[in-house]
Design an enzyme around this catalytic site. Structure first.
Site, PDB file in Angstrom:
ATOM      1  N   GLY A 245       0.809  -1.276  -0.027  1.00 46.10           N
ATOM      2  CA  GLY A 245       0.053   0.000  -0.174  1.00 46.10           C
ATOM      3  C   GLY A 245       0.891   1.292  -0.102  1.00 46.10           C
ATOM      4  N   VAL A 249       0.254   4.414   5.102  1.00 46.84           N
ATOM      5  CA  VAL A 249      -0.509   3.263   5.826  1.00 46.84           C
ATOM      6  C   VAL A 249       0.482   2.396   6.162  1.00 46.84           C
ATOM      7  CG1 VAL A 249      -2.260   1.884   5.585  1.00 46.84           C
ATOM      8  CG2 VAL A 249      -2.433   3.780   4.434  1.00 46.84           C
ATOM      9  N   GLY A 250       1.664   2.305   5.604  1.00 49.28           N
ATOM     10  CA  GLY A 250       2.701   1.609   6.003  1.00 49.28           C
ATOM     11  C   GLY A 250       3.164   1.820   7.407  1.00 49.28           C
ATOM     12  N   GLU A 267       5.546  -3.162   1.187  1.00 47.18           N
ATOM     13  CA  GLU A 267       5.599  -3.023  -0.258  1.00 47.18           C
ATOM     14  C   GLU A 267       4.872  -1.610  -0.552  1.00 47.18           C
ATOM     15  OE1 GLU A 267       7.684  -4.267  -2.022  1.00 47.18           O
ATOM     16  OE2 GLU A 267       8.333  -5.945  -1.064  1.00 47.18           O
ATOM     17  N   CYS A 301       2.232   0.642  -9.054  1.00 46.91           N
ATOM     18  CA  CYS A 301       3.241   1.253  -7.838  1.00 46.91           C
ATOM     19  C   CYS A 301       4.629   1.522  -8.639  1.00 46.91           C
ATOM     20  CB  CYS A 301       3.232   0.484  -6.756  1.00 46.91           C
ATOM     21  SG  CYS A 301       3.835  -1.296  -7.110  1.00 46.91           S
TER      22      CYS A 301
END
Length: 526
Positions: A245, A249-250, A267, A301
Site C-alpha cells: 500500500g 498506511v505502512g 511494499e 506502484c
C-alpha cells in the site's frame, strides 16, 4: 484532532482503502476443508466457534487466529507434500477461475483482459511454477562453513516457517498482490490470513467465495473487513505481516506490528523518476514509457511517475508520445477497449486535480461518470506543482526540465528514495552512472516495468518506498525464519576443555589458534 483508530484515515490514502463494512471470515465450502477445488461450492459467512471465541476475548478475530495457530503448531503445514498440494490447488484456482478473474477486474476498473491476464494470471502462474520447481531445494538445510573446533559437528541453517502470517493486499492488482505473497507463505510452511481490498468489490467477492474452496480451511482464511475490523485484526499477535500500500498506511501497519514485535514486509510506493538523456532513440523511449505509465490506467506502484529531461528532449518527446498514445489507444482513448478506468470516485477527483500542474500538452480529457482520465502528458512542470508532491497513481505523466544528467541525479537524490528508477540512453556509460550515483528499490535501464516480470529479481523498496523484498525465492525467504543450528558431537571433551576454567595463557593461545579467522592474503611479520 485526536484519532481514535489508527485506521480511521486509511480511506484518504493510496493505494489501500478500508471503508467500513460487515465483518466476515470466509472459508465454508462443501466438501469442507478438502482443499481440492474439485466440485467444491463455496459460501460466505462467519465461522461459528471462531468468532464466538473471539468475541469472548473482546476481539472478533482472536478465535480465528488461535485456530490457525493451533493448526500450525500441530505441524500440519510443514511437510513438503502438504505445501505442494496447497500450491497446486492455487494453480487450479487460477485455471478454473480465469474467466471469473477477467470479468471481476473488468467490472471493478474496466481492466483490459490482456492486461488482466498478463498481470493477474500469467505472472502469478510464473511465480507458482517457479516455486514448485524449486521448493524441494529451497527447503533443504543449508550447510555452512566450520571452524577447526566444529569440524566433526553439523553446522546448518534450518528453514523454519514463521507461524501465522497476515497478508493485506491493495486494489490496483487485486489478485497478483495477494497471491504472490501467499504462494511464498504457503511454500514456507505458514498458516495464512488474507485480507483482500474491498475497493475492488467484485474481485474481493470472488476471492472470498472461491479461494477457500481450494485451500485447507484449517490453515488458511480470507477475511473481508472495514476500518474498525481491520484495526481489531491487527491487534492480534501475528508472526509476520506482509502489507502492500502507501507509505502513510505502512507506518500504521508498522506501529501495530511493533506492539507484538512482529516482523513486517512493507511494499509501498512513491514517485519513480525516469531520466531520458539527449542520446537515445526517441520513438522507442516514447513507446516504452507510455506503456509503463498508462498500463492499468497508471495505477501501478512501479510506473514511471515523471520524466526528467532537457528542453530539447521534451520537444522531441512530445510528438513521439502523442504518436505512441494514438498507436496504443486510437484517436479517442475513451473508446479504446485497451485502456482501463480509475478505480473509484475519490481517486478520480484526486488525480483530476493534478491536471492543474504545468500545461497539458497531450490528453487532459476527463469523464467523471466513467471515471475516465485520458492518457495525459504535462509539460514544463515545476517541482512545486501539485503533480510533484505525491505519487500520481493515474494516467498522468509530468515532464520536469533539467539542464544535465548531473542535475537530474541531484533532483532524484534530493527526494525520498523511489520504488523504481528508470533511465533511457544509448550511451551505456550514462545508464551506469545514474545507477551508481542514485539509490532506489529497483532499477531498469531503457525500459519500464519489465524488471518486475522476472522471478529471479527480488522486488521491494528502500526507505520511504518499502521494507523487505519478494518474488521467486525471495518470497520464500521472506516468510522463512533462517534458523542457525549447531549439532555437536557428545565426545572429544579434551577439545572442549580449552574453554573451561581455570584459564591460562596456554589455553588462550590454543583457543586462538583453533577459533581465529585470518584475513586472506595477509602474512604475519616475525
Amino acid at each position: 484532532m485526536e484519532i481514535s483508530s489508527p485506521f480511521s484515515q486509511l480511506s484518504l490514502q493510496q493505494p489501500l482503502e478500508l471503508p467500513e463494512q460487515q465483518l466476515a471470515v470466509h472459508g465454508k465450502c462443501s466438501p469442507v476443508g478438502s482443499g481440492t477445488g474439485k466440485g467444491a461450492v463455496c459460501g460466505r459467512g462467519s465461522r461459528k466457534g471462531s468468532v464466538d471465541h473471539g468475541a469472548m476475548s473482546g476481539n472478533p478475530y482472536a478465535g480465528l487466529v488461535s485456530r490457525l495457530r493451533a493448526a500450525w503448531l500441530s505441524g500440519k503445514t510443514r511437510p513438503m507434500e502438504y505445501r505442494v498440494a496447497q500450491l497446486e490447488a492455487l494453480g487450479r484456482f487460477l485455471d478454473e477461475k480465469k474467466q471469473d478473474i477477467l470479468e471481476a477486474t473488468a467490472l471493478d476498473m474496466r481492466k483490459p483482459s490482456f492486461e488482466a491476464y498478463f498481470s493477474e494470471i500469467l505472472l502469478c502462474k510464473n511465480e507458482l511454477n517457479d516455486t514448485l520447481n524449486n521448493l524441494s531445494h529451497w527447503m533443504k538445510d543449508e550447510h555452512m562453513e566450520k571452524n577447526l573446533v566444529t569440524q566433526l559437528d553439523s553446522v546448518f541453517i534450518r528453514k523454519d516457517p514463521y507461524g501465522v502470517v497476515l497478508i493485506i493486499a491493495p486494489w490496483n492488482y487485486p489478485i497478483h498482490l495477494f497471491l504472490v505473497p501467499l504462494i511464498g507463505a504457503i511454500a514456507a510452511g505458514n498458516c495464512v490470513i488474507v485480507k483482500p481490498s474491498e475497493t475492488t468489490k467484485n474481485t474481493e467477492r470472488l476471492v472470498a467465495e472461491a479461494l477457500p474452496c481450494y485451500l485447507d480451511n484449517d490453515c488458511f482464511a480470507v477475511v473481508t473487513a472495514g476500518v474498525e475490523e481491520t484495526t481489531k485484526l491487527l491487534e492480534n499477535k501475528f508472526d509476520y505481516i506482509f502489507f502492500t500500500g502507501s507509505p502513510s498506511v505502512g507506518r500504521i501497519i508498522m506501529t501495530a506490528a511493533a506492539k507484538h514485535l512482529t516482523p513486517v514486509t512493507l511494499e509501498l510506493g512513491g514517485k519513480n523518476p525516469c531520466y531520458v538523456s539527449d542520446n537515445c532513440e526517441v520513438q522507442n523511449v516514447a513507446r516504452r514509457v507510455a506503456w509503463g505509465r498508462f498500463f492499468n490506467a497508471g495505477q501501478t506502484c512501479v510506473a514511471p511517475d515523471y520524466i526528467l529531461c532537457s528542453v530539447e528532449m521534451q520537444e522531441k518527446l512530445m510528438p513521439a508520445l502523442r504518436e505512441a498514445i494514438t498507436e496504443f489507444y486510437g484517436s479517442n482513448p475513451q473508446e479504446s477497449p485497451d485502456f482501463a478506468r480509475i478505480v473509484g470516485d475519490k481517486q478520480f477527483r484526486r488525480i483530476r486535480a493534478l491536471l492543474s500542474s504545468g500545461r497539458v500538452a497531450i490528453g487532459g480529457q476527463t469523464d467523471e461518470q466513467e471515471r475516465y482520465i485520458a492518457p495525459t502528458v504535462l509539460a514544463d512542470v515545476q517541482p512545486s506543482d501539485p503533480a510533484m508532491q505525491e505519487e500520481i497513481f493515474g494516467p498522468i505523466l509530468p515532464i520536469v526540465v533539467v539542464a544535465s544528467m548531473d542535475e537530474a541525479i541531484d533532483f532524484i537524490n534530493a527526494r525520498e528514495r523511489p520504488l523504481a528508477l528508470y533511465v533511457f540512453s544509448c550511451d551505456s556509460k550514462v545508464v551506469k552512472e545514474v545507477l551508481e550515483r542514485t539509490s532506489s528499490g529497483s532499477f531498469c535501464g531503457n525500459d519500464t516495468l519489465m524488471h518486475v516480470t522476472l522471478t529471479s529479481l527480488p522486488f521491494g523498496g528502500i526507505g520511504n518506498s518499502g521494507l523487505g523484498k519478494y518474488h521467486g525465492k525471495s518470497t520464500f525467504d521472506t516468510f522463512t525464519h533462517h534458523r542457525s543450528c549447531l549439532h555437536r558431537n557428545m565426545g572429544l571433551e579434551t577439545i572442549n576443555a580449552l574453554r573451561y576454567p581455570p584459564y591460562s595463557q596456554q589455553k588462550l593461545g590454543l583457543l586462538t589458534a583453533t577459533f581465529e579467522i585470518k584475513r586472506k592474503g595477509m602474512c604475519t611479520l616475525l
